[in-house]
Motif scaffolding. Structure first.
Motif, PDB file in Angstrom:
ATOM      1  N   PRO A 174     -17.118 -18.453  59.059  1.00 39.07           N
ATOM      2  CA  PRO A 174     -16.378 -17.421  58.328  1.00 39.07           C
ATOM      3  C   PRO A 174     -16.347 -16.108  59.099  1.00 39.07           C
ATOM      4  O   PRO A 174     -17.240 -15.780  59.867  1.00 39.07           O
ATOM      5  N   ARG A 175     -15.276 -15.327  58.844  1.00 38.34           N
ATOM      6  CA  ARG A 175     -15.151 -14.007  59.434  1.00 38.34           C
ATOM      7  C   ARG A 175     -16.005 -13.013  58.658  1.00 38.34           C
ATOM      8  O   ARG A 175     -16.396 -13.258  57.512  1.00 38.34           O
ATOM      9  N   ARG A 176     -16.242 -11.865  59.267  1.00 38.75           N
ATOM     10  CA  ARG A 176     -17.073 -10.848  58.613  1.00 38.75           C
ATOM     11  C   ARG A 176     -16.415 -10.317  57.337  1.00 38.75           C
ATOM     12  O   ARG A 176     -17.096  -9.938  56.389  1.00 38.75           O
ATOM     13  N   TYR A 177     -15.108 -10.250  57.375  1.00 40.26           N
ATOM     14  CA  TYR A 177     -14.413  -9.656  56.236  1.00 40.26           C
ATOM     15  C   TYR A 177     -14.218 -10.639  55.075  1.00 40.26           C
ATOM     16  O   TYR A 177     -13.655 -10.281  54.043  1.00 40.26           O
ATOM     17  N   PHE A 178     -14.649 -11.889  55.226  1.00 36.16           N
ATOM     18  CA  PHE A 178     -14.430 -12.873  54.168  1.00 36.16           C
ATOM     19  C   PHE A 178     -15.132 -12.480  52.864  1.00 36.16           C
ATOM     20  O   PHE A 178     -14.588 -12.656  51.773  1.00 36.16           O
ATOM     21  N   VAL A 180     -13.337  -9.665  51.005  1.00 30.44           N
ATOM     22  CA  VAL A 180     -12.061 -10.192  50.514  1.00 30.44           C
ATOM     23  C   VAL A 180     -12.288 -11.120  49.322  1.00 30.44           C
ATOM     24  O   VAL A 180     -11.526 -11.113  48.342  1.00 30.44           O
ATOM     25  N   LEU A 181     -13.348 -11.929  49.372  1.00 30.89           N
ATOM     26  CA  LEU A 181     -13.687 -12.817  48.261  1.00 30.89           C
ATOM     27  C   LEU A 181     -13.973 -12.022  46.994  1.00 30.89           C
ATOM     28  O   LEU A 181     -13.467 -12.358  45.908  1.00 30.89           O
ATOM     29  N   TYR A 189      -4.054 -26.186  51.778  1.00 27.82           N
ATOM     30  CA  TYR A 189      -4.932 -25.592  52.785  1.00 27.82           C
ATOM     31  C   TYR A 189      -5.538 -26.672  53.687  1.00 27.82           C
ATOM     32  O   TYR A 189      -5.639 -26.500  54.906  1.00 27.82           O
ATOM     33  N   VAL A 196      -7.619 -19.369  46.766  1.00 29.78           N
ATOM     34  CA  VAL A 196      -8.202 -18.478  47.773  1.00 29.78           C
ATOM     35  C   VAL A 196      -9.692 -18.287  47.519  1.00 29.78           C
ATOM     36  O   VAL A 196     -10.520 -18.333  48.444  1.00 29.78           O
ATOM     37  N   LEU A 232     -12.543 -19.427  50.149  1.00 30.23           N
ATOM     38  CA  LEU A 232     -13.394 -18.399  50.748  1.00 30.23           C
ATOM     39  C   LEU A 232     -14.857 -18.599  50.364  1.00 30.23           C
ATOM     40  O   LEU A 232     -15.759 -18.441  51.199  1.00 30.23           O
ATOM     41  N   ARG A 259     -16.242 -21.433  52.442  1.00 27.32           N
ATOM     42  CA  ARG A 259     -16.467 -21.097  53.849  1.00 27.32           C
ATOM     43  C   ARG A 259     -17.654 -20.150  54.019  1.00 27.32           C
ATOM     44  O   ARG A 259     -18.397 -20.236  54.996  1.00 27.32           O
ATOM     45  N   VAL A 260     -17.853 -19.250  53.047  1.00 26.25           N
ATOM     46  CA  VAL A 260     -18.980 -18.324  53.144  1.00 26.25           C
ATOM     47  C   VAL A 260     -20.299 -19.044  52.893  1.00 26.25           C
ATOM     48  O   VAL A 260     -21.275 -18.881  53.648  1.00 26.25           O
TER      49      VAL A 260
END
Length: 975
Positions: free
Chosen positions: A86-90, A93-94, A130, A218, A222, A225-226
């Motif tokens: 996962p990206r840092r911003y996930f 955003v979640l 997805y 979404v 998310l 993935r996190v």
């Protein structure tokens, strides 16, 4: 080790499914839904706390332990289903997605009546989209060894199995089947008559639903993935608790910010209070949410989000589908084949889905056994569907059956209600009815008065006994004290009986003086036979005494001892509840609608639907609310008395103006004596015949209608006036507003349930859904408002004003064959052109009544003999009127140019014969009975009986006071 991991993952799956089912089943019965914003924030906070607490016991939790065996261990090989890092911003955003999703949920819930059911069933397709995106990692496929690929002994079935397990087509087909089946199962409910107005913007509401569905996808992705890349179970659960807590704080901040910039919406949120039940619901729901997400998070490295979402959708869809299938063949489910098709799609889709996703077990069931169970379910569904369809036809109309039963019941009632031809017989009958208790002093004078005035009812005064019974559990001194306090309440007058003469406490310039004068005139005809007493008379339209069920039951249980009258000991008198002095409630004080509804709910026994909470689903028809009083008759009302009880009808809080109109004066919570004209089942007022001001003013002009029924206009007539203050709830759920909207609805999507003949050879009929606009054209409705309120807010414009749907009152409304009587809207004008029920009953027209209120004469009337009852939801209005007026000879909407052979309904010509003779007979029976049992003399007999019974209740020696047989007058007897 592998075995333990497998067992742990199955336990996690079981916990996830169990918590999901529990939330879905219980959420509607919780009071949390009544305060959705506050409750959602509190549940998130509670779930966050539970998740954080679980992180301290991570070693004990089942399932995979993240990417590391322990916090210092070596890297475990990631399974093929593990997502990209996962990206840092996930995470932010979640959290933002959850906050926004909650806001969308609240917006859709506010306009639920305009929403589409079943949209949530398509969440697996969103996740599938997805999964199939380019760049996604390969899914877990077949586990075959290389040599198995070239096995010369492979069969076609092996190739099919490989295709199912590995191809994207099988995954897509199975997911589509599950989603479509779940949608069909949940989208075929009957709609309620709660109005989706033209100002509600149904397109926006449905757009928000689909946007919310996308956000659900979404959030799931998310979150997966996190959490899937968490180092350990401990860090995974801490991350989950952070998501919950941050979402709760963010939702609260957003809610407060929006209210600050939206002055039309009050900043303060009415709060029922932190009582024990509310706290319990918050804790249990928060715990269930935590269990659901914790269990799902423990499976994230072993399952894909599609696997979990697909399983949840399959289980919920199958449960709902079977529930609908069992109702096939009756009025509850007329969509033949839809429920069956839903189960077929779900069973087939699930059988493929478990292999396409390489799911070895679903909860604790191996996939091979699950597929076998799906096959068995398919066979069972086929048997149930075909067997129920055979019983789909009715060969006798339910109304016809109920009319026949009404005649029999009426004969039994007359025998039971007027069996006593002599005074000694009446005394014995009194004792037999009321547990051996002797009649009160003055009973002989009352009996003589009733016989002299030719009262057809001598023995049946159960309503009087029911109203007065709880007061036998209160000491006479306490009752007299309560009367003095109640007399100071606004809208209360005193009827005084002293020295054999009746009088009242109002001044001559009072607006209610004429009403009290008339009541005094009635009482003075027999006041010489009454002891001295004071009676608080309620002159408002609304009843006044809203006592909680527990208090009424406690006093009633006391009253049952020793034949209703137990001489209270000193200790029991001290235990009687002391209340706030009633004169502290000022006339200007009022309560909110929500508080009034909560007070009303407390008058129901624990465990009932209304006591548990308000039915929040205003979009769908509440089948469980209707069954108790429509059992065995489909959509038609079979038990009028039960239909007037609100305790099994929690949806009525959204469907009757009385329950969402704040009373000008707060109801009295203590059990105190107040005598009223009418009441609902929630109130403890004592009923007596109190004339209305209109009745007093028009007394000289009230001549019974004797015109011939056949010469009247064959139409159903009603006029009414809207309440002066128009609210959002009134415009959407007001009983009068719903009626007018229903009979003028011309939308193409609205449907109404009808009992339609299936052929002309045999008398066979079946329930079908018919366009409401077509029925409104075919049936003779003359229904509308005579006046509508111009008072409305910008957020809630008055649709009835803007579309000009007012109709002038008929100069002679009694010249219609069918007259509809409804409860008036609180505070509405009496000069609306509406016809009082008693006036309609005394006419030669057929009265149709839809009411929740009971009056002194209600138990004297026999439904389907003296009048036609209608459920307050009006779902049987068209079918009931069609039974009497018929559809034969009516032109359909498509044949307006003169084709009168029959009505074109659902693609075929339908001939429904009229039953004018039955209607005429009911009109005659109602008028005949009203002319003998609802006269002014009958009102006097009833009032006399109430005062004789009440006169004993307020005496200090009431346990010994009784009528002495053979005496010339009633005397008290000691010992």
């Amino acid at each position: 080790m592998a075995s333990g991991a497998t067992g742990g993952s199955q336990l996690s799956a079981f916990c996830a499914v169990a918590s999901f089912l529990w939330l879905g089943h219980s959420i509607e019965s919780h009071q949390l839904i009544e305060q959705p914003r506050v409750s959602s924030i509190l549940v998130l906070l509670t779930a966050g706390a539970f998740s954080y607490a679980a992180s301290h016991f991570w070693q004990w939790l089942p399932g995979s332990n993240g990417r590391f065996d322990d916090e210092g261990g070596s890297l475990r090989p990631a399974p093929a289903s593990l997502p990209k890092r996962p990206r840092r911003y996930f995470l932010p955003v979640l959290i933002a997605a959850i906050i926004f999703r909650l806001e969308l949920f609240h917006r859709v819930t506010a306009g639920l009546q305009c929403s589409s059911p079943g949209v949530e069933a398509f969440l697996p397709l969103v996740i599938l989209f997805y999964e199939l995106l380019p760049g996604r990692r390969a899914r877990v496929g077949s586990t075959k060894e290389p040599e198995e690929e070239n096995d010369p002994g492979r069969t076609t079935w092996d190739d099919v199995a490989d295709w199912v397990a590995e191809s994207k087509q099988s995954l897509t087909i199975s997911t589509f089947f599950i989603s479509l089946g779940a949608y069909l199962a949940s989208s075929q409910d009957m709609r309620s008559t709660y109005i989706c107005t033209s100002f509600d913007n149904s397109t926006l509401v449905r757009s928000l639903q689909w946007l919310g569905l996308f956000l659900d996808g979404v959030i799931v992705i998310l979150l997966w993935r996190v959490l899937a890349w968490a180092r350990t179970n401990k860090s995974r659960l801490i991350s989950l608790s952070v998501v919950f807590l941050a979402s709760a704080v963010g939702s609260g901040f957003l809610y407060t910010s929006l209210r600050m910039f939206l002055p039309s919406v009050p900043l303060s949120h009415h709060f029922k209070g932190i009582d024990a039940l509310y706290v319990f619901d918050v804790v249990t729901d928060g715990f269930a949410v935590a269990v659901l997400f914790v269990s799902a998070s423990l499976l994230t490295t072993e399952k894909t989000p599609l696997s979990l979402v697909g399983i949840f959708t399959f289980i919920s869809g199958l449960v709902v589908g079977w529930g609908k299938l069992k109702l096939t063949g009756g009025a509850e489910n007329t969509m033949h084949g839809v429920a069956y098709l839903a189960i077929v799609l779900i069973c087939l889709g699930t059988s493929i889905f478990v292999y396409a996703n390489n799911i070895q077990r679903v909860v604790l069931i191996h996939r091979t056994i699950l597929v076998a169970l799906m096959f068995i379910s398919l066979i069972a569904a086929t048997i149930v569907a075909f067997s129920n369809n055979r019983n789909d036809y009715l060969f006798e109309h339910p109304i016809e059956t109920m009319i026949f039963k009404a005649r029999t019941n009426y004969d039994r009632y007359l025998t039971h209600a007027a069996a006593s031809k002599f005074l000694p017989v009446a005394v014995n009958e009194y004792k037999a009815r009321y547990g051996g208790r002797d009649p009160p002093p003055g009973f002989d004078e009352w009996y003589k008065y009733a016989v002299d005035h030719k009262s057809p009812i001598i023995d049946d005064f159960d309503q009087v006994v029911h109203d007065i019974r709880p007061f036998w559990g209160i000491s006479p001194s306490k009752i007299r004290e309560d009367i003095r306090r109640v007399a100071k309440e606004p809208g209360i007058a005193l009827l005084k009986v002293a020295n054999g003469t009746a009088s009242h406490s109002l001044s001559r310039d009072s607006e209610h003086a004429m009403v009290m004068d008339e009541l005094v005139k009635m009482a003075n005809k027999f006041a010489q036979h009454l002891p001295d007493m004071d009676l608080p008379i309620n002159l408002d339209d609304r009843p006044r005494v809203l006592t909680p069920w527990e208090d009424v039951r406690r006093f009633t249980e006391k009253a049952k001892k020793k034949g209703f009258g137990k001489f209270l000991t000193k200790r029991e008198e001290e235990e009687e509840p002391t209340s706030q002095p009633l004169d502290l409630l000022q006339p200007s004080s009022s309560i909110s609608v929500r508080k009034f509804q909560e007070m009303t709910a407390l008058t129901c026994p624990p465990g009932t639907a209304t006591r548990a909470g308000i039915h929040w689903d205003v979009r769908d028809f509440c089948l469980s609310c209707v069954r108790p009083h429509s059992k065995g008759t489909g959509i038609f009302l079979s038990d009028f008395a039960v239909s007037q009880s609100i305790c099994h009808q929690s949806d009525l809080f959204h469907l009757h103006s009385f329950f969402f109109t704040s009373p000008a004066v707060p109801p009295l919570r203590d059990l105190v004596p107040v005598f009223s004209r009418s009441k609902t089942s929630s109130y403890s007022d004592i009923l007596i015949p109190i004339p209305t001001l209109d009745e007093v003013l028009n007394k000289a002009n009230t001549q019974p209608d004797t015109s011939d029924f056949d010469l009247k206009t064959p139409a159903l007539y009603w006029r009414g006036a809207q309440a002066p203050q128009v609210t959002d709830e009134l415009l959407h759920g007001g009983h009068q507003e719903r009626l007018v909207h229903l009979v003028s609805d011309n939308s193409s999507s609205s449907e109404t349930l009808m009992l339609i003949p299936q052929n002309e050879v045999r008398s066979r009929a079946a329930y079908e859904r018919v366009p409401t606009s077509l029925l409104n054209f075919l049936l003779p409705f003359d229904i509308g408002f005579s006046s509508v309120s111009s008072s409305s807010s910008e957020d809630s414009p008055n649709e009835f004003t803007t579309r000009g749907s007012t109709l002038p009152p008929s100069p002679n409304p009694l010249q219609n064959q069918y007259l509809l009587s409804l409860d008036p809207s609180p505070g509405s004008s009496s000069s609306s052109g509406s016809i009082p029920f008693t006036t309609a009953l005394k006419s030669t027209a057929v009265p149709l009544s839809s009411t929740l209120f009971v009056s002194w004469y209600t138990t004297r009337l026999q439904p389907y003999l003296h009048f036609i009852p209608l459920d307050i939801r009006f779902h049987s209005l068209h079918a009931t009127l069609a039974y009497f007026t018929g559809l034969k000879g009516k032109a359909s909407a498509a044949d307006r140019l003169g084709n009168t052979k029959g009505a074109m309904i659902n693609g075929r010509e339908v001939r429904l014969k009229s039953r004018t003779e039955e209607a005429k007979w009911i009109a005659e029976q109602g008028a005949k009975w009203a002319g003998s049992a609802l006269r002014r003399e009958d009102e006097e007999v009833y009032l006399f009986r109430v005062l004789v019974e009440w006169g004993r209740v307020v005496r200090e020696d009431r346990d010994e006071a009784k009528y002495v047989a053979g005496a010339k007058e009633a005397k008290e007897v000691k010992g």
